[in-house]
Enzyme design. Structure first.
Site, PDB file in Angstrom:
ATOM      1  N   CYS A   1      43.543  30.556  22.727  1.00 55.19           N
ATOM      2  CA  CYS A   1      43.346  31.787  21.924  1.00 55.19           C
ATOM      3  C   CYS A   1      44.439  31.975  20.870  1.00 55.19           C
ATOM      4  O   CYS A   1      44.251  32.725  19.912  1.00 55.19           O
ATOM      5  CB  CYS A   1      43.303  33.002  22.831  1.00 55.19           C
ATOM      6  SG  CYS A   1      42.108  32.823  24.154  1.00 55.19           S
TER       7      CYS A   1
ATOM      8  N   HIS B   1      44.831  39.584  19.368  1.00 56.39           N
ATOM      9  CA  HIS B   1      43.758  38.809  19.994  1.00 56.39           C
ATOM     10  C   HIS B   1      42.909  39.773  20.814  1.00 56.39           C
ATOM     11  O   HIS B   1      43.427  40.613  21.558  1.00 56.39           O
ATOM     12  CB  HIS B   1      44.361  37.720  20.877  1.00 56.39           C
ATOM     13  CG  HIS B   1      43.349  37.046  21.754  1.00 56.39           C
ATOM     14  ND1 HIS B   1      42.140  36.613  21.279  1.00 56.39           N
ATOM     15  CD2 HIS B   1      43.367  36.746  23.087  1.00 56.39           C
ATOM     16  CE1 HIS B   1      41.448  36.069  22.278  1.00 56.39           C
ATOM     17  NE2 HIS B   1      42.177  36.137  23.384  1.00 56.39           N
TER      18      HIS B   1
ATOM     19  N   ASN C   1      35.653  38.379  24.097  1.00 61.18           N
ATOM     20  CA  ASN C   1      36.782  37.489  23.801  1.00 61.18           C
ATOM     21  C   ASN C   1      36.241  36.200  23.174  1.00 61.18           C
ATOM     22  O   ASN C   1      35.627  35.392  23.868  1.00 61.18           O
ATOM     23  CB  ASN C   1      37.526  37.203  25.110  1.00 61.18           C
ATOM     24  CG  ASN C   1      38.719  36.293  24.925  1.00 61.18           C
ATOM     25  OD1 ASN C   1      38.888  35.681  23.870  1.00 61.18           O
ATOM     26  ND2 ASN C   1      39.541  36.200  25.949  1.00 61.18           N
TER      27      ASN C   1
HETATM   28  N1  ACO Z   1      31.411  42.944  37.856  1.00 65.33           N
HETATM   29  C1  ACO Z   1      31.642  43.615  38.990  1.00 65.33           C
HETATM   30  N2  ACO Z   1      32.659  43.289  39.840  1.00 65.33           N
HETATM   31  C2  ACO Z   1      33.433  42.259  39.498  1.00 65.33           C
HETATM   32  C3  ACO Z   1      33.235  41.499  38.330  1.00 65.33           C
HETATM   33  C4  ACO Z   1      32.162  41.876  37.493  1.00 65.33           C
HETATM   34  N3  ACO Z   1      31.883  41.236  36.340  1.00 65.33           N
HETATM   35  N4  ACO Z   1      34.177  40.540  38.273  1.00 65.33           N
HETATM   36  C5  ACO Z   1      34.936  40.674  39.360  1.00 65.33           C
HETATM   37  N5  ACO Z   1      34.491  41.703  40.109  1.00 65.33           N
HETATM   38  C6  ACO Z   1      35.038  42.212  41.357  1.00 65.33           C
HETATM   39  C7  ACO Z   1      35.807  41.165  42.137  1.00 65.33           C
HETATM   40  O1  ACO Z   1      34.929  40.381  42.914  1.00 65.33           O
HETATM   41  C8  ACO Z   1      36.724  42.018  42.982  1.00 65.33           C
HETATM   42  O2  ACO Z   1      36.003  42.485  44.076  1.00 65.33           O
HETATM   43  P1  ACO Z   1      36.704  42.625  45.524  1.00 65.33           P
HETATM   44  O3  ACO Z   1      37.814  43.606  45.326  1.00 65.33           O
HETATM   45  O4  ACO Z   1      35.596  43.116  46.388  1.00 65.33           O
HETATM   46  O5  ACO Z   1      37.192  41.249  45.861  1.00 65.33           O
HETATM   47  C9  ACO Z   1      37.023  43.219  42.104  1.00 65.33           C
HETATM   48  O6  ACO Z   1      35.993  43.227  41.085  1.00 65.33           O
HETATM   49  C10 ACO Z   1      38.380  43.174  41.455  1.00 65.33           C
HETATM   50  O7  ACO Z   1      38.549  41.871  40.879  1.00 65.33           O
HETATM   51  P2  ACO Z   1      39.831  41.538  40.033  1.00 65.33           P
HETATM   52  O8  ACO Z   1      39.690  40.160  39.466  1.00 65.33           O
HETATM   53  O9  ACO Z   1      41.053  41.830  40.813  1.00 65.33           O
HETATM   54  O10 ACO Z   1      39.664  42.622  38.859  1.00 65.33           O
HETATM   55  P3  ACO Z   1      40.660  42.988  37.734  1.00 65.33           P
HETATM   56  O11 ACO Z   1      40.908  44.428  37.737  1.00 65.33           O
HETATM   57  O12 ACO Z   1      41.859  42.095  37.677  1.00 65.33           O
HETATM   58  O13 ACO Z   1      39.793  42.688  36.426  1.00 65.33           O
HETATM   59  C11 ACO Z   1      39.592  41.009  34.730  1.00 65.33           C
HETATM   60  C12 ACO Z   1      39.334  41.376  36.186  1.00 65.33           C
HETATM   61  C13 ACO Z   1      38.770  41.909  33.841  1.00 65.33           C
HETATM   62  C14 ACO Z   1      39.181  39.561  34.553  1.00 65.33           C
HETATM   63  C15 ACO Z   1      41.088  41.216  34.437  1.00 65.33           C
HETATM   64  O14 ACO Z   1      41.871  40.572  35.397  1.00 65.33           O
HETATM   65  C16 ACO Z   1      41.443  40.693  33.086  1.00 65.33           C
HETATM   66  O15 ACO Z   1      41.005  41.201  32.078  1.00 65.33           O
HETATM   67  N6  ACO Z   1      42.319  39.669  33.052  1.00 65.33           N
HETATM   68  C17 ACO Z   1      42.706  39.053  31.809  1.00 65.33           C
HETATM   69  C18 ACO Z   1      41.690  38.053  31.482  1.00 65.33           C
HETATM   70  C19 ACO Z   1      41.777  37.661  30.059  1.00 65.33           C
HETATM   71  O16 ACO Z   1      41.853  38.499  29.201  1.00 65.33           O
HETATM   72  N7  ACO Z   1      41.731  36.372  29.860  1.00 65.33           N
HETATM   73  C20 ACO Z   1      41.742  35.837  28.616  1.00 65.33           C
HETATM   74  C21 ACO Z   1      43.116  35.976  28.014  1.00 65.33           C
HETATM   75  S1  ACO Z   1      43.658  34.521  27.379  1.00 65.33           S
HETATM   76  C22 ACO Z   1      42.399  34.036  26.539  1.00 65.33           C
HETATM   77  O17 ACO Z   1      41.850  34.830  25.807  1.00 65.33           O
HETATM   78  C23 ACO Z   1      41.926  32.671  26.733  1.00 65.33           C
END
Ligand code: ACO
Length: 338
Positions: free
Chosen positions: A116, A265, A295
C-alpha cells in the site's frame, strides 16, 4: 527547506463501474453485516473489476486522465513507474504492458512492489530520477486488482478491499527560475520511506520464489490468497503512519497547522482518524473516500488525490500531506505543494 525539483502536473483515476455494497456479501455466502463493516472500517462499498478489466486496463484509464490534465502526450514520457501488489503477470512487469497500451515509445517502464505504500515509494523514486537529470517527465501509477487475490471465503479480509488505479504525472521544475521563494514554491517539499521486514508474516501472500516455500502452512493451505493478522496490522498502521506524518512535516519544516489537506492511505477510517489526531490535523482537512472504495492498496492515495483535485479540495497553492502504510511492513509520506 529544500528547493523542489519535481511537481505534480496532473492527476487521474481509473475505477471499475461495478459496485459491491456491504449488503451484497450475503448473496456471496459471507456471514457479515453492513453495521459490522461500517463500525470497524468505515467502508460502505467498493468497486470490483469486471469482465476484461485488469490491473493494466485500470492503470491505463488513470494514466490517460493524468496525462490529459498535465498536457502530456505518451511520447513525452521518459519513465513509467507502476506500483502494484496484483501484477497481471509476474514476468514481465505490468508497467511494460501499460507502456505498450499508452504507446509511450520513449519510456523506460518498471514495477515497484511495496504494497500500500508503493505509490509513494514510486513517486519518491521518480523524484530521484528527475533530481539526477535522468528524466524530465514521469508517470507514476498505483493500480490494484485486489479482488483477484483476496480470499472470498475469509470474511475478516474480503470485506476490506477494492479495485482501482490512481496516477500522477511528475515534471521537472525549471531550475533557471531562481527567484522562487522556497516557502511558496510548488512541488514535492519532503519525502520519507521506511520498512520492517521482521513483520512480514502479519500480512502476506505466497509466491513462487521462496527458498523454503513448502512449509506446513503452504502445504495445508493451498490457496494463494492474502493472509492478514488484522488486529496486529491495525496497531502497527497507526504507529507507523503517525511516525510517517511527523517525518514528512519535519522534512518540509511544517506542522499540522500548515497542512491544507491530508490524504492518507484509505484502509480504515479508524486508522485515518488516529493518524490525523496525532498530526494535529482536524478531520475536516482530511480527505476520506474509503467509504466508497474500500482499501485499494497502492491505488488508494492516487484515487483520493484525483477526487480531491476534481472537487476543489486540493487547488493551486494547497499544501498536502500524503501518508501510507502497507504490507512489509512499509510506510511512507510526503508533503507536496500544488
Ligand atoms: N463480519 C462480521 N464479523 C466479523 C467479520 C466480518 N466481516 N470479520 C471478522 N469478524 C468477527 C471475528 O470472527 C471475531 O469474532 P469472535 O470475537 O467471535 O472471534 C470478531 O469479529 C472480532 O474480530 P477481530 O479481527 O478481532 O476484529 P477487529 O476489531 O480487529 O476488526 C479488522 C477487524 C477490521 C480487520 C481490523 O483489525 C482492521 O481494520 N485491521 C487493519 C486491517 C487493515 O487495514 N489492513 C490493511 C492495512 S495495510 C494495507 O492496506 C495492505
Amino acid at each position: 527547506m529544500k528547493r523542489p525539483v519535481a511537481y505534480v502536473a496532473g492527476t487521474g483515476r481509473g475505477v471499475p463501474a461495478t459496485v459491491l455494497t456491504n449488503h451484497d456479501f450475503a448473496s456471496r455466502g459471507i456471514e457479515t453485516t453492513h453495521d459490522w463493516i461500517v463500525e470497524r472500517t468505515g467502508i460502505h462499498e467498493r468497486r470490483l473489476a469486471g469482465e476484461g478489466e485488469s490491473t493494466c486496463s485500470m492503470a491505463a484509464d488513470a494514466a490517460r486522465r493524468a496525462m490529459e490534465k498535465a498536457g502530456v502526450q505518451a511520447g513525452d514520457l521518459d519513465v513509467i513507474v507502476l506500483s502494484t501488489a496484483t501484477p497481471d503477470r509476474l514476468l514481465p512487469a505490468t508497467a511494460v504492458d501499460l507502456q505498450a497500451a499508452l504507446g509511450a515509445q520513449r519510456a523506460a517502464a518498471f514495477d515497484i512492489s511495496a504494497a500500500c505504500s508503493g505509490w509513494l515509494y514510486g513517486i519518491t523514486v521518480a523524484e530521484g530520477l528527475i533530481a539526477s537529470g535522468a528524466a524530465q517527465t514521469i508517470l507514476v501509477v498505483g493500480a490494484e486488482k485486489m479482488s483477484a487475490i483476496v480470499d472470498w471465503s475469509d470474511r475478516a479480509t474480503c470485506v476490506l478491499f477494492g479495485d482501482g488505479a490512481g496516477a500522477v504525472v511528475l515534471k521537472a521544475r525549471d531550475h533557471t527560475r531562481r527567484t522562487d521563494d522556497p516557502k511558496h514554491a510548488k512541488g514535492i517539499l519532503s519525502t520519507f520511506m521506511r520498512s520492517d521486514g521482521q513483520l512480514a508474516e502479519l500480512l502476506w501472500r505466497p509466491a513462487g520464489g521462496a527458498t523454503v516455500p513448502f512449509t506446513e502452512a503452504v502445504l495445508t493451505d493451498r490457496s494463494h490468497f492474502v493472509k492478514m493478522a488484522g488486529r496486529e496490522v491495525f496497531k502497527h498502521a497507526v504507529r507507523s503512519m503517525s511516525e510517517a506524518a511527523d517525518r514528512a512535516l519535519d522534512g518540509a519544516r511544517l506542522t499540522g497547522a500548515d497542512i491544507d489537506v491530508m490524504i492518507p492511505h484509505q484502509a480504515n477510517v479508524r486508522i485515518i482518524e488516529a493518524t490525523a489526531k496525532h498530526a494535529n490535523i482536524p478531520m475536516d482537512k482530511v480527505y476520506v473516500n474509503v467509504d466508497r472504495f474500500g482499501n485499494t492498496s497502492s491505488a488508494s492515495i492516487g484515487i483520493a488525490l484525483d477526487e480531491a483535485v476534481e472537487r476543489g479540495r486540493v487547488k493551486e497553492g494547497s499544501t498536502v500531506l500524503l501518508v501510507a502504510f502497507g504490507a512489509g511492513f512499509t510506510w511512507a509520506s510526503m508533503v507536496v505543494r500544488f
